[in-house]
Design a protein around this motif. Structure first.
Motif, PDB file in Angstrom:
ATOM      1  N   ASP A  15     -40.231  -1.709   2.290  1.00 23.41           N
ATOM      2  CA  ASP A  15     -39.482  -2.372   3.337  1.00 23.41           C
ATOM      3  C   ASP A  15     -40.053  -3.704   3.781  1.00 23.41           C
ATOM      4  OD1 ASP A  15     -38.583   0.740   4.910  1.00 23.41           O
ATOM      5  OD2 ASP A  15     -37.513  -0.478   3.453  1.00 23.41           O
ATOM      6  N   GLY A  16     -41.174  -4.128   3.277  1.00 24.88           N
ATOM      7  CA  GLY A  16     -41.618  -5.461   3.667  1.00 24.88           C
ATOM      8  C   GLY A  16     -43.095  -5.668   3.630  1.00 24.88           C
ATOM      9  N   ASP A  17     -43.523  -6.804   4.161  1.00 23.41           N
ATOM     10  CA  ASP A  17     -44.909  -7.217   4.097  1.00 23.41           C
ATOM     11  C   ASP A  17     -45.759  -6.499   5.128  1.00 23.41           C
ATOM     12  OD1 ASP A  17     -43.738 -10.572   3.602  1.00 23.41           O
ATOM     13  OD2 ASP A  17     -44.194  -9.029   2.121  1.00 23.41           O
ATOM     14  N   GLU A  18     -47.052  -6.345   4.809  1.00 20.95           N
ATOM     15  CA  GLU A  18     -48.004  -5.802   5.753  1.00 20.95           C
ATOM     16  C   GLU A  18     -49.219  -6.709   5.800  1.00 20.95           C
ATOM     17  OE1 GLU A  18     -48.996  -1.858   4.643  1.00 20.95           O
ATOM     18  OE2 GLU A  18     -47.029  -1.024   5.173  1.00 20.95           O
ATOM     19  N   HIS A  19     -49.913  -6.678   6.916  1.00 21.48           N
ATOM     20  CA  HIS A  19     -51.163  -7.412   7.002  1.00 21.48           C
ATOM     21  C   HIS A  19     -52.228  -6.688   6.193  1.00 21.48           C
ATOM     22  CE1 HIS A  19     -49.601 -10.175   9.885  1.00 21.48           C
ATOM     23  NE2 HIS A  19     -49.317  -9.236  10.766  1.00 21.48           N
ATOM     24  N   VAL A 148     -33.298  12.556   8.256  1.00 22.44           N
ATOM     25  CA  VAL A 148     -33.915  13.485   7.298  1.00 22.44           C
ATOM     26  C   VAL A 148     -33.383  13.210   5.892  1.00 22.44           C
ATOM     27  CG1 VAL A 148     -33.985  15.893   6.552  1.00 22.44           C
ATOM     28  CG2 VAL A 148     -34.482  15.316   8.930  1.00 22.44           C
ATOM     29  N   ASP A 149     -32.077  13.053   5.780  1.00 21.54           N
ATOM     30  CA  ASP A 149     -31.479  12.766   4.474  1.00 21.54           C
ATOM     31  C   ASP A 149     -32.054  11.481   3.897  1.00 21.54           C
ATOM     32  OD1 ASP A 149     -28.983  13.303   2.577  1.00 21.54           O
ATOM     33  OD2 ASP A 149     -28.995  11.160   3.032  1.00 21.54           O
ATOM     34  N   ARG A 150     -32.161  10.461   4.729  1.00 21.57           N
ATOM     35  CA  ARG A 150     -32.686   9.165   4.277  1.00 21.57           C
ATOM     36  C   ARG A 150     -34.131   9.301   3.787  1.00 21.57           C
ATOM     37  NH1 ARG A 150     -35.166   4.608   6.867  1.00 21.57           N
ATOM     38  NH2 ARG A 150     -34.478   2.643   5.935  1.00 21.57           N
ATOM     39  N   ARG A 151     -34.948  10.014   4.525  1.00 20.83           N
ATOM     40  CA  ARG A 151     -36.355  10.183   4.139  1.00 20.83           C
ATOM     41  C   ARG A 151     -36.485  11.006   2.863  1.00 20.83           C
ATOM     42  NH1 ARG A 151     -39.159  12.597   9.244  1.00 20.83           N
ATOM     43  NH2 ARG A 151     -40.944  12.619   7.825  1.00 20.83           N
ATOM     44  N   PHE A 152     -35.648  12.028   2.694  1.00 19.47           N
ATOM     45  CA  PHE A 152     -35.662  12.842   1.483  1.00 19.47           C
ATOM     46  C   PHE A 152     -35.367  11.978   0.258  1.00 19.47           C
ATOM     47  CE2 PHE A 152     -34.081  15.722  -1.713  1.00 19.47           C
ATOM     48  CZ  PHE A 152     -34.700  16.946  -1.488  1.00 19.47           C
ATOM     49  N   HIS A 153     -34.311  11.174   0.359  1.00 21.25           N
ATOM     50  CA  HIS A 153     -33.943  10.309  -0.765  1.00 21.25           C
ATOM     51  C   HIS A 153     -35.033   9.280  -1.046  1.00 21.25           C
ATOM     52  CE1 HIS A 153     -29.728  11.355  -1.794  1.00 21.25           C
ATOM     53  NE2 HIS A 153     -29.751  11.905  -0.583  1.00 21.25           N
ATOM     54  N   HIS A 154     -35.570   8.666  -0.011  1.00 18.30           N
ATOM     55  CA  HIS A 154     -36.602   7.650  -0.217  1.00 18.30           C
ATOM     56  C   HIS A 154     -37.842   8.252  -0.875  1.00 18.30           C
ATOM     57  CE1 HIS A 154     -35.418   3.955   2.346  1.00 18.30           C
ATOM     58  NE2 HIS A 154     -34.344   4.603   1.980  1.00 18.30           N
ATOM     59  N   ASN A 162     -40.009   3.777 -10.251  1.00 19.80           N
ATOM     60  CA  ASN A 162     -39.360   2.635 -10.896  1.00 19.80           C
ATOM     61  C   ASN A 162     -38.923   1.712  -9.763  1.00 19.80           C
ATOM     62  OD1 ASN A 162     -37.208   0.883 -11.892  1.00 19.80           O
ATOM     63  ND2 ASN A 162     -37.226   2.130 -13.750  1.00 19.80           N
ATOM     64  N   ARG A 163     -39.727   0.727  -9.482  1.00 20.19           N
ATOM     65  CA  ARG A 163     -39.537  -0.067  -8.261  1.00 20.19           C
ATOM     66  C   ARG A 163     -38.196  -0.782  -8.229  1.00 20.19           C
ATOM     67  NH1 ARG A 163     -43.834  -3.768  -4.965  1.00 20.19           N
ATOM     68  NH2 ARG A 163     -42.388  -4.383  -3.327  1.00 20.19           N
ATOM     69  N   THR A 164     -37.768  -1.337  -9.357  1.00 24.56           N
ATOM     70  CA  THR A 164     -36.513  -2.092  -9.362  1.00 24.56           C
ATOM     71  C   THR A 164     -35.338  -1.196  -8.993  1.00 24.56           C
ATOM     72  OG1 THR A 164     -37.362  -3.615 -11.036  1.00 24.56           O
ATOM     73  CG2 THR A 164     -34.973  -3.501 -10.771  1.00 24.56           C
ATOM     74  N   LEU A 165     -35.222  -0.045  -9.658  1.00 27.51           N
ATOM     75  CA  LEU A 165     -34.124   0.871  -9.362  1.00 27.51           C
ATOM     76  C   LEU A 165     -34.267   1.497  -7.979  1.00 27.51           C
ATOM     77  CD1 LEU A 165     -33.452   2.780 -12.713  1.00 27.51           C
ATOM     78  CD2 LEU A 165     -32.057   1.015 -11.636  1.00 27.51           C
ATOM     79  N   SER A 166     -35.505   1.804  -7.586  1.00 26.80           N
ATOM     80  CA  SER A 166     -35.727   2.433  -6.289  1.00 26.80           C
ATOM     81  C   SER A 166     -35.328   1.504  -5.148  1.00 26.80           C
ATOM     82  CB  SER A 166     -37.190   2.843  -6.142  1.00 26.80           C
ATOM     83  OG  SER A 166     -37.528   3.855  -7.073  1.00 26.80           O
ATOM     84  N   ASP A 167     -35.681   0.236  -5.256  1.00 24.99           N
ATOM     85  CA  ASP A 167     -35.319  -0.716  -4.207  1.00 24.99           C
ATOM     86  C   ASP A 167     -33.807  -0.874  -4.118  1.00 24.99           C
ATOM     87  OD1 ASP A 167     -37.946  -1.102  -3.572  1.00 24.99           O
ATOM     88  OD2 ASP A 167     -38.133  -3.057  -4.528  1.00 24.99           O
ATOM     89  N   PHE A 168     -33.150  -0.924  -5.275  1.00 23.00           N
ATOM     90  CA  PHE A 168     -31.691  -1.061  -5.283  1.00 23.00           C
ATOM     91  C   PHE A 168     -31.031   0.194  -4.704  1.00 23.00           C
ATOM     92  CE2 PHE A 168     -27.590  -1.369  -7.863  1.00 23.00           C
ATOM     93  CZ  PHE A 168     -27.003  -2.241  -6.965  1.00 23.00           C
ATOM     94  N   ALA A 169     -31.549   1.365  -5.085  1.00 23.07           N
ATOM     95  CA  ALA A 169     -31.003   2.624  -4.559  1.00 23.07           C
ATOM     96  C   ALA A 169     -31.182   2.708  -3.047  1.00 23.07           C
ATOM     97  CB  ALA A 169     -31.679   3.817  -5.238  1.00 23.07           C
ATOM     98  N   ALA A 170     -32.323   2.247  -2.546  1.00 25.64           N
ATOM     99  CA  ALA A 170     -32.572   2.281  -1.099  1.00 25.64           C
ATOM    100  C   ALA A 170     -31.601   1.378  -0.360  1.00 25.64           C
ATOM    101  CB  ALA A 170     -34.012   1.861  -0.813  1.00 25.64           C
ATOM    102  N   LEU A 171     -31.289   0.220  -0.940  1.00 24.95           N
ATOM    103  CA  LEU A 171     -30.313  -0.694  -0.339  1.00 24.95           C
ATOM    104  C   LEU A 171     -28.937  -0.042  -0.272  1.00 24.95           C
ATOM    105  CD1 LEU A 171     -29.179  -3.422   0.593  1.00 24.95           C
ATOM    106  CD2 LEU A 171     -29.180  -4.157  -1.788  1.00 24.95           C
ATOM    107  N   ASP A 174     -28.877   2.804   2.395  1.00 26.18           N
ATOM    108  CA  ASP A 174     -28.822   2.362   3.787  1.00 26.18           C
ATOM    109  C   ASP A 174     -27.426   1.848   4.156  1.00 26.18           C
ATOM    110  OD1 ASP A 174     -31.387   3.111   4.290  1.00 26.18           O
ATOM    111  OD2 ASP A 174     -32.239   1.101   4.233  1.00 26.18           O
ATOM    112  N   ARG A 175     -26.771   1.156   3.243  1.00 27.10           N
ATOM    113  CA  ARG A 175     -25.418   0.692   3.532  1.00 27.10           C
ATOM    114  C   ARG A 175     -24.450   1.871   3.652  1.00 27.10           C
ATOM    115  NH1 ARG A 175     -23.670  -3.934  -0.509  1.00 27.10           N
ATOM    116  NH2 ARG A 175     -21.723  -3.623   0.653  1.00 27.10           N
ATOM    117  N   SER A 176     -24.615   2.877   2.807  1.00 34.80           N
ATOM    118  CA  SER A 176     -23.696   4.017   2.863  1.00 34.80           C
ATOM    119  C   SER A 176     -24.001   4.950   4.027  1.00 34.80           C
ATOM    120  CB  SER A 176     -23.726   4.795   1.539  1.00 34.80           C
ATOM    121  OG  SER A 176     -24.986   5.361   1.291  1.00 34.80           O
ATOM    122  N   MET A 177     -25.186   4.798   4.661  1.00 33.11           N
ATOM    123  CA  MET A 177     -25.508   5.624   5.828  1.00 33.11           C
ATOM    124  C   MET A 177     -24.509   5.415   6.965  1.00 33.11           C
ATOM    125  SD  MET A 177     -28.174   7.683   5.935  1.00 33.11           S
ATOM    126  CE  MET A 177     -28.901   8.317   4.432  1.00 33.11           C
TER     127      MET A 177
END
Length: 228
Positions: A15-19, A148-154, A162-171, A174-177
């Motif tokens: 989800d983004g940058d961290e220090h 809960v559903d969102r966390r299970f899927h993530h 597979n970062r490329t597919l995982s990031d796209f699936a997460a997007l 979230d839109r379908s939520m």
């Protein structure tokens, strides 16, 4: 179940940058907060809000809010209106159908990868999420069940590694939520958490093909429940 030789990145890393200390940046905090407001319908589709209002509500400065809103615009959750602020976007019926179709292509594949790379501690985390999901269901806690559903899927996405597919699936997820806030067309459909439990049973048995089929059916059931 075979172990992956790779180390899965934490869910938060998507989800983004961290220090360097590991704490989220202000931009990340703003992004997570505004996104949560949208997914929980605290900010509703069609609603207008400006940066100053978000700054006041979240106690953050303009720069992190600007970073967050531009990121959410790229994800399709808001539209930036020059000199007017933000518009929370509403998905059309065709848009929802496209989201579900895309998820049905990607998520079964990720579920298969997750079975291949599953670890006992992840199975335990998934079990705890299912238990939490049933508790939310009994309490009629709709927003809690959605989370809960969102966390299970993530967690499955991260385990697939597979970062490329995982990031796209997460997007897409979230839109379908936003569908969770539409009235159900078929109120007699099984509880969403029961479908997650079926998927977990396949994962626990190491049944790759079963997990792929169950995930495909789970995502497909969204259309029947909310769109008819």
């Amino acid at each position: 179940m075979p172990r992956s030789s790779k180390t899965s990145r934490p869910a938060a890393a998507r989800d983004g940058d961290e220090h360097a200390s590991g704490s989220p940046s202000l931009g990340e905090q703003a992004y997570v907060a505004v996104k949560r407001m949208i997914l929980s319908h605290e900010l509703r589709p069609g609603e207008h809000i400006n940066v100053a209002q978000l700054c006041q509500r979240l106690g953050l400065g303009r720069s992190p809010i600007h970073l967050a809103t531009h990121r959410l615009a790229r994800e399709g959750l808001v539209e930036i209106l020059p000199r007017k602020g933000l518009l929370v976007k509403a998905e059309t019926l065709d848009g929802f159908l496209e989201l579900i179709a895309a998820r049905q292509l990607i998520e079964p594949f990720l579920a298969g990868l997750a079975v291949d790379r599953m670890r006992p501690e992840v199975v335990q985390q998934l079990q705890e999420l299912v238990e939490a999901g049933w508790e939310r269901y009994r309490q009629k806690d709709h927003a809690g069940g959605m989370e809960v559903d969102r966390r299970f899927h993530h967690l499955l996405y991260d385990t697939a590694d597979n970062r490329t597919l995982s990031d796209f699936a997460a997007l897409l997820l979230d839109r379908s939520m936003l569908l969770w806030f539409r009235p159900k067309v078929d109120a007699g459909e099984r509880a969403n958490v029961a479908e997650l439990e079926d998927l977990l049973d396949c994962i626990r048995r190491g049944d790759r093909d079963g997990a792929v089929r169950t995930m495909e059916a789970h995502v497909g059931s969204i259309r029947q429940k909310y769109l008819g």
